[in-house]
Design an enzyme around this catalytic site. Structure first.
Site, PDB file in Angstrom:
ATOM      1  N   ARG A  65      11.880  -1.659   9.878  1.00  0.00           N
ATOM      2  CA  ARG A  65      10.970  -1.484  11.003  1.00  0.00           C
ATOM      3  C   ARG A  65      11.152  -2.632  11.989  1.00  0.00           C
ATOM      4  NH1 ARG A  65       5.050  -0.212   8.601  1.00  0.00           N
ATOM      5  NH2 ARG A  65       4.593  -1.398  10.489  1.00  0.00           N
ATOM      6  N   ARG A  92      12.159  -5.902   3.752  1.00  0.00           N
ATOM      7  CA  ARG A  92      11.739  -4.529   3.476  1.00  0.00           C
ATOM      8  C   ARG A  92      12.699  -3.504   4.076  1.00  0.00           C
ATOM      9  NH1 ARG A  92       5.601  -2.710   4.566  1.00  0.00           N
ATOM     10  NH2 ARG A  92       6.118  -3.175   6.743  1.00  0.00           N
ATOM     11  N   ARG A 134      -9.690   0.343  10.725  1.00  0.00           N
ATOM     12  CA  ARG A 134      -9.225  -1.026  10.931  1.00  0.00           C
ATOM     13  C   ARG A 134     -10.338  -1.944  11.423  1.00  0.00           C
ATOM     14  NH1 ARG A 134      -3.528  -1.518  11.235  1.00  0.00           N
ATOM     15  NH2 ARG A 134      -2.427   0.487  11.241  1.00  0.00           N
ATOM     16  N   LYS A 188       0.817  -1.205   0.000  1.00  0.00           N
ATOM     17  CA  LYS A 188       0.000   0.000   0.000  1.00  0.00           C
ATOM     18  C   LYS A 188       0.855   1.261   0.000  1.00  0.00           C
ATOM     19  CE  LYS A 188      -2.215  -1.048   3.770  1.00  0.00           C
ATOM     20  NZ  LYS A 188      -1.501  -2.319   4.081  1.00  0.00           N
ATOM     21  N   ARG A 195       0.312  -9.681  13.458  1.00  0.00           N
ATOM     22  CA  ARG A 195      -0.380  -8.589  12.763  1.00  0.00           C
ATOM     23  C   ARG A 195      -1.379  -9.112  11.737  1.00  0.00           C
ATOM     24  NH1 ARG A 195       4.212  -4.995  10.356  1.00  0.00           N
ATOM     25  NH2 ARG A 195       2.472  -3.619   9.801  1.00  0.00           N
TER      26      ARG A 195
END
Length: 240
Positions: free
Chosen positions: A182, A149, A110, A35, A193
């Site tokens: 992160r 990432r 959410r 996203k 998650r």
């Protein structure tokens, strides 16, 4: 009728939908779906703002303003930011020049309760959502994506150590500044998650489908193809 259609299309490209933002959207998908990567390109092409609730909260908490102090106090106390406060933050950002032609929400809502509160606010402003993009991707692919990432802190540009590495290892292609990982970008945290996403956020897919504003894109395609598919869906906003 033909002239009205032409006017609608013109308004879409100019971001002048008769006083309304032409694109009023949500990017919906699990962590690692891409996203953020897509949002950077979409915001430039369509002249709309990308409102990532996580980024907004962190940025506002640093501001010397009543809202900034309110957010900072909430975060420092270890409490969860309330839905009403997030709506207040979104409202403040939507009033900025960057968002005058349209917006993409990322990270909010959410839950169904949050979705209903957001709808209540936007509909009250006469600017209801007109597009929700669902990023569809298998969980097993997300693990590979997340684990490699790399992110440029100030711009949000995203790289991957294997699939989309920077030109110079550990450095942003544009600024040369250091990239970072992160802390929650690891398989263990990702599994937690994803469980939360499937339990709390996935029901929004059906919620927005019933409203007739949901479009699904195959986020397992190349980033270029995903971008093209989303642009096609955003083009339909001209008629909404």
């Amino acid at each position: 009728m033909a002239s009205e259609n032409l006017k609608s299309i013109r308004n879409y490209f100019l971001g002048e939908a008769e006083g309304k933002r032409s694109i009023r959207s949500i990017l919906l998908g699990p962590p690692g779906a891409g996203k953020g990567t897509q949002a950077l390109q979409l915001s430039e092409k369509h002249n709309v703002c990308h409102l990532s609730t996580g980024d907004m909260l962190r940025a506002i908490a640093k501001e010397d303003s009543p809202l900034g102090k309110k957010v900072a106090k909430t975060i420092e106390s270890g409490q969860l930011v309330t839905d009403s406060l997030v709506i207040e933050i979104i409202q403040a950002n939507l009033q900025s020049d960057a968002c005058k032609c349209g917006f993409m929400l990322d990270g909010f809502p959410r839950t169904l309760v949050q979705a209903e509160k957001l709808d209540e606010y936007l509909e009250g402003q006469g600017e209801p959502l007109n597009k929700v993009i669902e990023f569809q991707v298998d969980d097993k692919i997300l693990v590979d994506r997340i684990s490699g990432r790399l992110i440029h802190r100030s711009s949000g540009r995203t790289y991957h150590s294997t699939f989309a590495p920077p030109k110079i290892e550990g450095k942003d292609d544009v600024t040369g500044e250091a990239l970072y990982r992160r802390p929650d970008d690891n398989p263990t945290v990702l599994e937690r998650r994803l469980n939360i996403y499937h339990e709390q956020t996935e029901p929004l897919i059906q919620y927005y489908a019933k409203k007739g504003i949901l479009s699904t894109v195959d986020a397992m395609q190349s980033p270029e193809r995903v971008f093209t598919d989303i642009c096609k869906e955003f083009a339909k906003c001209a008629a909404l």
